[in-house]
Motif scaffolding. Structure first.
Motif, PDB file in Angstrom:
ATOM      1  N   SER A   1       0.833  -1.213   0.000  1.00  0.00           N
ATOM      2  CA  SER A   1       0.000   0.000   0.000  1.00  0.00           C
ATOM      3  C   SER A   1       0.868   1.263   0.000  1.00  0.00           C
ATOM      4  CB  SER A   1      -0.923  -0.006   1.224  1.00  0.00           C
ATOM      5  OG  SER A   1      -1.709  -1.175   1.219  1.00  0.00           O
TER       6      SER A   1
ATOM      7  N   LYS B   1      -4.642   2.822   3.240  1.00  0.00           N
ATOM      8  CA  LYS B   1      -4.161   2.864   4.623  1.00  0.00           C
ATOM      9  C   LYS B   1      -2.886   2.006   4.741  1.00  0.00           C
ATOM     10  CE  LYS B   1      -6.014   1.946   9.158  1.00  0.00           C
ATOM     11  NZ  LYS B   1      -7.062   1.239   9.883  1.00  0.00           N
TER      12      LYS B   1
ATOM     13  N   THR C   1      -4.412  -3.860   5.080  1.00  0.00           N
ATOM     14  CA  THR C   1      -5.351  -3.864   3.939  1.00  0.00           C
ATOM     15  C   THR C   1      -6.233  -5.101   4.031  1.00  0.00           C
ATOM     16  OG1 THR C   1      -3.672  -2.758   2.613  1.00  0.00           O
ATOM     17  CG2 THR C   1      -5.493  -3.780   1.400  1.00  0.00           C
TER      18      THR C   1
ATOM     19  N   ASP D   1      -4.498  -2.659  -5.341  1.00  0.00           N
ATOM     20  CA  ASP D   1      -3.825  -3.041  -4.089  1.00  0.00           C
ATOM     21  C   ASP D   1      -4.598  -4.244  -3.531  1.00  0.00           C
ATOM     22  OD1 ASP D   1      -2.165  -2.974  -1.865  1.00  0.00           O
ATOM     23  OD2 ASP D   1      -3.314  -1.428  -0.815  1.00  0.00           O
TER      24      ASP D   1
END
Ligand SMILES: Nc1nc2c(ncn2[C@@H]2O[C@H](COP(=O)(O)OP(=O)(O)OP(=O)(O)O)[C@@H](O)[C@H]2O)c(=O)[nH]1
Ligand SMILES: [Mg+2]
Length: 284
Positions: free
Chosen positions: A126, A139, A147, A163
């Motif tokens: 991420s 985040k 995640t 992602d």
């Protein structure tokens, strides 16, 4: 000891990846530069068949540069698997890796290139996405399994990037590999015994990085002879004590692991290609 940590969302992610892989053009596989082989998920090898792929050795800023070069030679030259060492917060590093990968995709420029970012937890997937997007779209955090869902972001150059949550496998073997993964931060703290992983870390530091120990902990003079003595000496010097003045081994272990994970102990790698003598294909 057997380290097991396979929360439900990982199985879900695995199934989603199997289903969505046909729709993407390329895989950006993010591994930890300090343990590039142990942090490679064999599941990625399986879904990557026939796909454009780039293995990104992230966190190269805290890995031993000599070991990282040896790993790059191993992947690029010996395995013929395109690999690059990067720091996930460097736009130059991240864009170069992405450009190299996307340049392999055979497409008409009008069509979007779809790139999926995959790997085990906490390798910096991420972070790389945020760097490429130039803003915080995902985040991030220094614990694994931040995640929880797949997320698509559109990037310049007609690229869609996905992602995905980090995934491990149900039983991590052999123990050396599980310990290296735990020390790196890929496994939840709830599934590990700090003292056992600090023992592994202390042994590695004593054998391969005595100068890093001497620099971070100058009070270690001479260096302790074994991992337990190292943990106790550091604990005593750093005030990790229980009632009665005894060393709190758990606290001392946490302190060493935190110093190692953050890079405060210097640039340390947990494995080199010379250590390849175990079967890493343990996916189940
Ligand atoms: N030193 C260093 N730390 C990094 C780098 N990239 C990411 N990190 C840190 O690594 C931790 C994990 O980063 P994330 O981007 O959340 O990792 P992730 O792979 O998305 O993790 P999951 O979502 O749990 O699978 C964070 O504390 C980041 O700040 C890097 O290149 N160098
Ligand atoms: Mg993430």
């Amino acid at each position: 000891m057997n380290i097991q940590w396979f929360p439900g969302h990982m199985l879900e992610t695995k199934n989603q990846l199997k289903n969505s892989i046909a729709r993407v053009d390329a895989l950006l596989e993010v591994v930890d530069a300090r343990l590039p082989l142990s942090s490679s998920n064999p599941f990625v090898d399986r879904i990557a068949t026939g796909k454009n792929r780039m293995k990104v050795l992230n966190k190269a800023d805290i890995a031993d540069p000599e070991a990282t070069q040896a790993w790059l030679d191993y992947f690029n030259r010996d395995l013929r698997l395109p690999a690059a060492a990067i720091c996930g917060t460097s736009l130059q590093d991240a864009s170069q890796a992405l450009e190299t990968l996307v340049s392999q995709v055979d497409r008409n420029q009008a069509r979007k290139a779809k790139v999926m970012v995959v790997g085990i937890p906490n390798t910096g997937k991420s972070t790389i996405l945020n760097t490429l997007a130039g803003r915080k779209v995902a985040k991030t955090g220094n614990v694994p399994a931040i995640t929880r869902h797949q997320q698509r972001t559109s990037l310049k150059g007609n690229i869609d990037i996905y992602d995905t949550p980090g995934i491990l496998w149900p039983v991590i073997e052999p123990l050396q590999r599980a310990l290296a993964l735990a020390v790196s931060g890929a496994i939840s703290d709830t599934a590990i015994d700090y003292h056992e992983i600090a023992h592994f870390a202390a042994q590695l530091l004593l054998e391969r990085y005595p100068a890093c120990l001497a620099e971070r902990y100058p009070f270690l003079d001479p260096l302790p002879k074994n991992p337990q003595a190292l943990i106790e000496t550091v604990g005593k010097a750093r005030g990790c004590l229980k009632k009665g003045g005894y060393v709190d081994s758990q606290k001392a272990s946490q302190l060493i692991i935190r110093d190692l994970r953050s890079g405060r102990l210097g640039r340390v790698s947990f494995e080199t290609p010379k250590d390849i003598n175990v079967n890493h294909d343990t996916d189940q």
